[in-house]
Design a protein around this motif. Structure first.
Motif, PDB file in Angstrom:
ATOM      1  N   MET A   1      17.694 -71.721  70.353  1.00  0.00           N
ATOM      2  CA  MET A   1      18.844 -71.004  70.123  1.00  0.00           C
ATOM      3  C   MET A   1      18.454 -69.640  70.253  1.00  0.00           C
ATOM      4  O   MET A   1      17.294 -69.385  70.231  1.00  0.00           O
ATOM      5  CB  MET A   1      19.423 -71.121  68.762  1.00  0.00           C
ATOM      6  CG  MET A   1      18.551 -70.737  67.596  1.00  0.00           C
ATOM      7  SD  MET A   1      19.249 -70.477  66.101  1.00  0.00           S
ATOM      8  CE  MET A   1      18.267 -69.363  65.118  1.00  0.00           C
ATOM      9  N   ALA A  30      27.028 -72.037  62.269  1.00  0.00           N
ATOM     10  CA  ALA A  30      27.083 -71.738  63.588  1.00  0.00           C
ATOM     11  C   ALA A  30      27.867 -70.383  63.739  1.00  0.00           C
ATOM     12  O   ALA A  30      29.141 -70.176  63.454  1.00  0.00           O
ATOM     13  CB  ALA A  30      27.603 -72.888  64.304  1.00  0.00           C
ATOM     14  N   ARG A  32      29.732 -67.321  65.367  1.00  0.00           N
ATOM     15  CA  ARG A  32      30.634 -67.130  66.616  1.00  0.00           C
ATOM     16  C   ARG A  32      30.415 -65.792  66.884  1.00  0.00           C
ATOM     17  O   ARG A  32      30.329 -65.331  68.155  1.00  0.00           O
ATOM     18  CB  ARG A  32      32.009 -67.647  66.245  1.00  0.00           C
ATOM     19  CG  ARG A  32      32.876 -67.310  67.545  1.00  0.00           C
ATOM     20  CD  ARG A  32      32.377 -68.158  68.686  1.00  0.00           C
ATOM     21  NE  ARG A  32      32.952 -67.399  69.697  1.00  0.00           N
ATOM     22  CZ  ARG A  32      34.171 -67.805  70.399  1.00  0.00           C
ATOM     23  NH1 ARG A  32      34.857 -68.769  69.891  1.00  0.00           N
ATOM     24  NH2 ARG A  32      34.557 -67.449  71.648  1.00  0.00           N
ATOM     25  N   VAL A  69      28.177 -75.854  59.330  1.00  0.00           N
ATOM     26  CA  VAL A  69      27.549 -77.065  60.055  1.00  0.00           C
ATOM     27  C   VAL A  69      27.105 -78.155  59.316  1.00  0.00           C
ATOM     28  O   VAL A  69      27.519 -79.113  59.359  1.00  0.00           O
ATOM     29  CB  VAL A  69      26.392 -76.500  60.898  1.00  0.00           C
ATOM     30  CG1 VAL A  69      25.797 -77.823  61.801  1.00  0.00           C
ATOM     31  CG2 VAL A  69      27.058 -75.658  62.230  1.00  0.00           C
ATOM     32  N   ALA A 128      22.276 -67.913  67.010  1.00  0.00           N
ATOM     33  CA  ALA A 128      23.400 -68.985  67.187  1.00  0.00           C
ATOM     34  C   ALA A 128      23.604 -69.666  65.878  1.00  0.00           C
ATOM     35  O   ALA A 128      24.780 -70.158  65.431  1.00  0.00           O
ATOM     36  CB  ALA A 128      22.862 -69.925  68.235  1.00  0.00           C
ATOM     37  N   ARG A 129      22.566 -69.938  64.936  1.00  0.00           N
ATOM     38  CA  ARG A 129      22.757 -70.612  63.729  1.00  0.00           C
ATOM     39  C   ARG A 129      21.779 -69.856  62.724  1.00  0.00           C
ATOM     40  O   ARG A 129      20.770 -69.423  63.060  1.00  0.00           O
ATOM     41  CB  ARG A 129      22.061 -72.100  64.101  1.00  0.00           C
ATOM     42  CG  ARG A 129      22.522 -73.027  64.938  1.00  0.00           C
ATOM     43  CD  ARG A 129      24.010 -73.256  64.544  1.00  0.00           C
ATOM     44  NE  ARG A 129      24.702 -74.356  65.621  1.00  0.00           N
ATOM     45  CZ  ARG A 129      24.554 -75.726  65.488  1.00  0.00           C
ATOM     46  NH1 ARG A 129      24.045 -76.235  64.629  1.00  0.00           N
ATOM     47  NH2 ARG A 129      25.142 -76.301  66.450  1.00  0.00           N
ATOM     48  N   SER A 344      26.186 -71.847  70.772  1.00  0.00           N
ATOM     49  CA  SER A 344      26.506 -72.108  69.534  1.00  0.00           C
ATOM     50  C   SER A 344      25.845 -73.638  69.413  1.00  0.00           C
ATOM     51  O   SER A 344      25.463 -74.107  68.427  1.00  0.00           O
ATOM     52  CB  SER A 344      27.806 -72.136  68.992  1.00  0.00           C
ATOM     53  OG  SER A 344      28.674 -73.038  70.264  1.00  0.00           O
TER      54      SER A 344
END
Length: 346
Positions: A1, A30, A32, A69, A128-129, A344
């Protein structure tokens, strides 16, 4: 990521990072959108913000929204997987004298996403995470678009500053600095009942964003003959982070008025008109971060689509450096968001 990491002054890198694993009491989110804040810009340009200096590489970002998630343990209670959430960036210790006194925003041992205030630094949310404590998750109110929700953290800062200013109902407020925080102070002050808000800034483009936020009078800070300069204001909030802005507030607020210093001044000593504080009995108050205002900010954002006008640009995270360059140029932008959507699934 992908993640956005600052290694030192002028050294910002978009790097491939391992996906973190949540532990007990933690959630994997995750991301955005992430809003580029003034403190992020200071870390990038100067290697620090205020008295907080970089001592190791740090993942930037504390204005993030995304989707739940998974959790680190099956018995964790939190929003269901797939729920859109905003992340409250602070984790106060809960036991220090400040926390016990109900002032968790100035907790002496807090952890704040993307902050070099402690070492090792608290890694931020521009990835992204990310993994965060479940207690920091806030489900978005119905109908609130995640893009607008990305303003929740800076709006919370503005709401706290307005709260520190006291009752603004029917009052004339001066705001020095029309950056993203200054503009959100305008919106927060109007929501709090301010009758008239005057905003000063050096840049016409920034003043136009303040107008969109609800400012009644716009004044060029470098134009002493501007007819918009008020003779006397009830309250002032300094949001520029420069000593000249504080000087303006102290000179224009009425006798017995309140001045709130919100903008983070440069490190070290800053000159100010201290004799005016004495002779006019001006109350000079600091405003630092926020606490419960985060939930209030989400509700206000859900109720007012006009906030969309303050999001000037959305940039893919792969182009993070160009986003930072744009965010630093207030003649071309107000709030710039990084978009992690394309990454993501990494």
């Amino acid at each position: 990521m992908l993640g956005c990491v600052v290694h030192g002054a002028g050294d910002l890198r978009v790097e491939e990072l391992p996906v973190p694993r949540p532990g007990p009491g933690e959630a994997l989110v995750a991301v955005r959108y992430g809003g580029v804040c003034g403190s992020d810009l200071h870390y990038w340009r100067h290697g620090g913000v205020g008295d907080f200096r970089l001592r190791e590489p740090m993942l930037l970002g504390h204005e993030v929204v995304g989707t739940v998630v998974a959790y680190g343990s099956p018995d964790t209670v939190g929003p269901a997987a797939g729920t859109a959430v905003a992340v409250h960036p602070a984790t106060p210790c809960g036991v220090c004298p400040e926390c016990a006194d109900g002032r968790r925003n100035v907790c002496r041992d807090t952890r704040y996403l993307g902050s070099a205030a402690r070492f090792p630094h608290v890694q931020g949310g521009f990835a992204a995470r990310i993994v965060v404590p479940v207690v920091q998750l806030r489900p978005l109110p119905a109908g609130l678009d995640p893009r607008r929700a990305a303003l929740a953290e800076p709006l919370s800062v503005a709401l706290h500053a307005v709260r520190r200013a006291g009752d603004l109902t029917g009052r004339h407020l001066l705001v020095t600095g029309a950056g993203p925080i200054g503009c959100l102070v305008v919106a927060a002050a109007k929501a709090a009942g301010a009758a008239h808000v005057t905003v000063t800034d050096l840049l016409p483009a920034a003043l136009e964003y303040a107008r969109a936020a609800g400012a009644d009078t716009l004044v060029r800070a470098d134009a002493p003959d501007d007819a918009g300069w008020p003779a006397d204001v009830d309250t002032a909030i300094e949001a520029s982070g420069v000593a000249a802005g504080l000087d303006t507030c102290l000179r224009l607020v009425r006798r017995g008025g309140v001045v709130v210093q919100l903008g983070m001044l440069p490190p070290g000593q800053s000159p100010f008109a201290g004799n005016l504080v004495v002779s006019r009995e001006i109350e000079l108050r600091g405003a630092f971060r926020f606490d419960g205002e985060f939930d209030e900010a989400l509700e206000l954002l859900a109720a007012e689509p006009a906030f969309d006008a303050l999001v000037s640009t959305v940039v893919p995270v792969r182009d993070a450096e160009s986003a930072f360059v744009l965010a630093a140029d207030r003649s071309r932008s107000c709030k710039v968001l990084l978009d992690f959507g394309a990454d993501s699934g990494s």
